[in-house]
Design an enzyme around this catalytic site. Structure first.
Site, PDB file in Angstrom:
ATOM      1  N   GLU A 158       0.820  -1.209   0.000  1.00 19.91           N
ATOM      2  CA  GLU A 158       0.000   0.000   0.000  1.00 19.91           C
ATOM      3  C   GLU A 158       0.854   1.260   0.000  1.00 19.91           C
ATOM      4  OE1 GLU A 158      -3.078  -0.194  -0.489  1.00 19.91           O
ATOM      5  OE2 GLU A 158      -3.499  -2.306   0.019  1.00 19.91           O
ATOM      6  N   ARG A 171     -18.252  -1.400   5.118  1.00 20.22           N
ATOM      7  CA  ARG A 171     -19.327  -2.064   4.381  1.00 20.22           C
ATOM      8  C   ARG A 171     -19.855  -3.258   5.172  1.00 20.22           C
ATOM      9  NH1 ARG A 171     -18.909  -5.805   0.943  1.00 20.22           N
ATOM     10  NH2 ARG A 171     -16.644  -5.711   0.807  1.00 20.22           N
ATOM     11  N   CYS A 183      -8.084  -2.455   8.017  1.00 18.45           N
ATOM     12  CA  CYS A 183      -6.692  -2.390   7.560  1.00 18.45           C
ATOM     13  C   CYS A 183      -6.249  -0.947   7.329  1.00 18.45           C
ATOM     14  CB  CYS A 183      -6.500  -3.209   6.289  1.00 18.45           C
ATOM     15  SG  CYS A 183      -6.500  -4.983   6.625  1.00 18.45           S
ATOM     16  N   HIS A 218      -1.119  -5.895   1.771  1.00 20.89           N
ATOM     17  CA  HIS A 218      -2.247  -6.817   1.696  1.00 20.89           C
ATOM     18  C   HIS A 218      -1.815  -8.119   1.009  1.00 20.89           C
ATOM     19  CE1 HIS A 218      -5.552  -3.770   2.599  1.00 20.89           C
ATOM     20  NE2 HIS A 218      -5.909  -4.840   3.270  1.00 20.89           N
TER      21      HIS A 218
END
Ligand code: PCA
Length: 217
Positions: free
Chosen positions: A82, A92, A145, A168
């Site tokens: 990232e 979500r 995360c 990830h």
């Protein structure tokens, strides 16, 4: 003097899974040494707030020189490093404590975003040279995360010499078998790749590698 620490975190399972590759990889690398550096692995809860609090506690206790947080990303096919952490929680699904924050800042009043300070492009290059697929990701999502990644970069800003980042990982084959069509990677390959990425990060001096890893929207 104690050796410099490389803190490597993983997460507990979430979203109905019974395993999370990020913790399986982190715990496999506990105690490994890269030159002077020694790896300390720790498992974070998949909970907004608690995960960041635990990470801050680890930073204060261990005073690591490098920190790489790992997380699972169903649907990603490679080592996904990232670039950027953003100051927003927008869940979500509920976290493991049932919390589902929507459009809440990770740190009230904090800057919109932080960049990773580990040499992310050198890490990608090192993985590829070893025959392992890797890429830079421009978003860590808006779930736990990204929350931990932002809390990490917020906490280490201004701590001289401390470098932090987030990677990830794909699903494990045993997870993907129940989710047809999603990519997976064997645990042993993940362990090899993360070990290599840590070695690159611990050895790296100076600026990050200069190679294009961006995306055209
Ligand atoms: N992945 C989730 C949270 C924990 C994990 O391993 C995420 O990408 O936000």
């Amino acid at each position: 003097m104690s050796p410099p620490t490389f803190l490597l975190t993983g997460f507990e399972p979430f979203g109905g899974e019974s395993i999370n590759p990020s913790w399986e990889v982190a715990r496999a690398l506990e105690g490994e040494r890269f030159g002077e550096a020694v790896v300390v692995a720790s498992r974070l809860p998949c909970c907004f707030g608690d995960a960041a609090a635990r990470l801050r506690q680890l930073l204060d206790e261990l005073r690591p020189q490098w920190v790489l947080a790992l997380g699972q990303a169903a649907g990603r096919a490679d080592f996904s490093i990232e670039r950027i952490a953003i100051n927003i929680d927008d869940a979500r699904i509920a976290d493991n404590a049932g919390a589902q924050p929507v459009d809440v800042p990770v740190v009230e009043g904090g800057p919109a975003a932080f960049f990773a300070t580990l040499p992310i492009k050198a890490m990608v290059a090192g993985l590829r040279e070893a025959g392992l697929p890797a890429s830079i990701s421009q978003t860590a999502g808006t779930f736990v995360c990204n929350h931990v990644f932002y809390a990490l970069m917020h906490a280490v800003q201004g701590r001289a010499g401390v470098r932090g980042g987030f990677m990830h990982l794909p699903l494990l084959p045993e997870q993907a078998v129940r989710q047809p069509g999603l990519p997976s990677m064997p645990l042993s390959t993940m362990i090899d790749g993360v070990r290599l990425a840590l070695r690159v990060a611990a050895r790296h001096r100076g600026d990050d590698a200069h190679q294009a890893e961006g995306q055209v929207a």
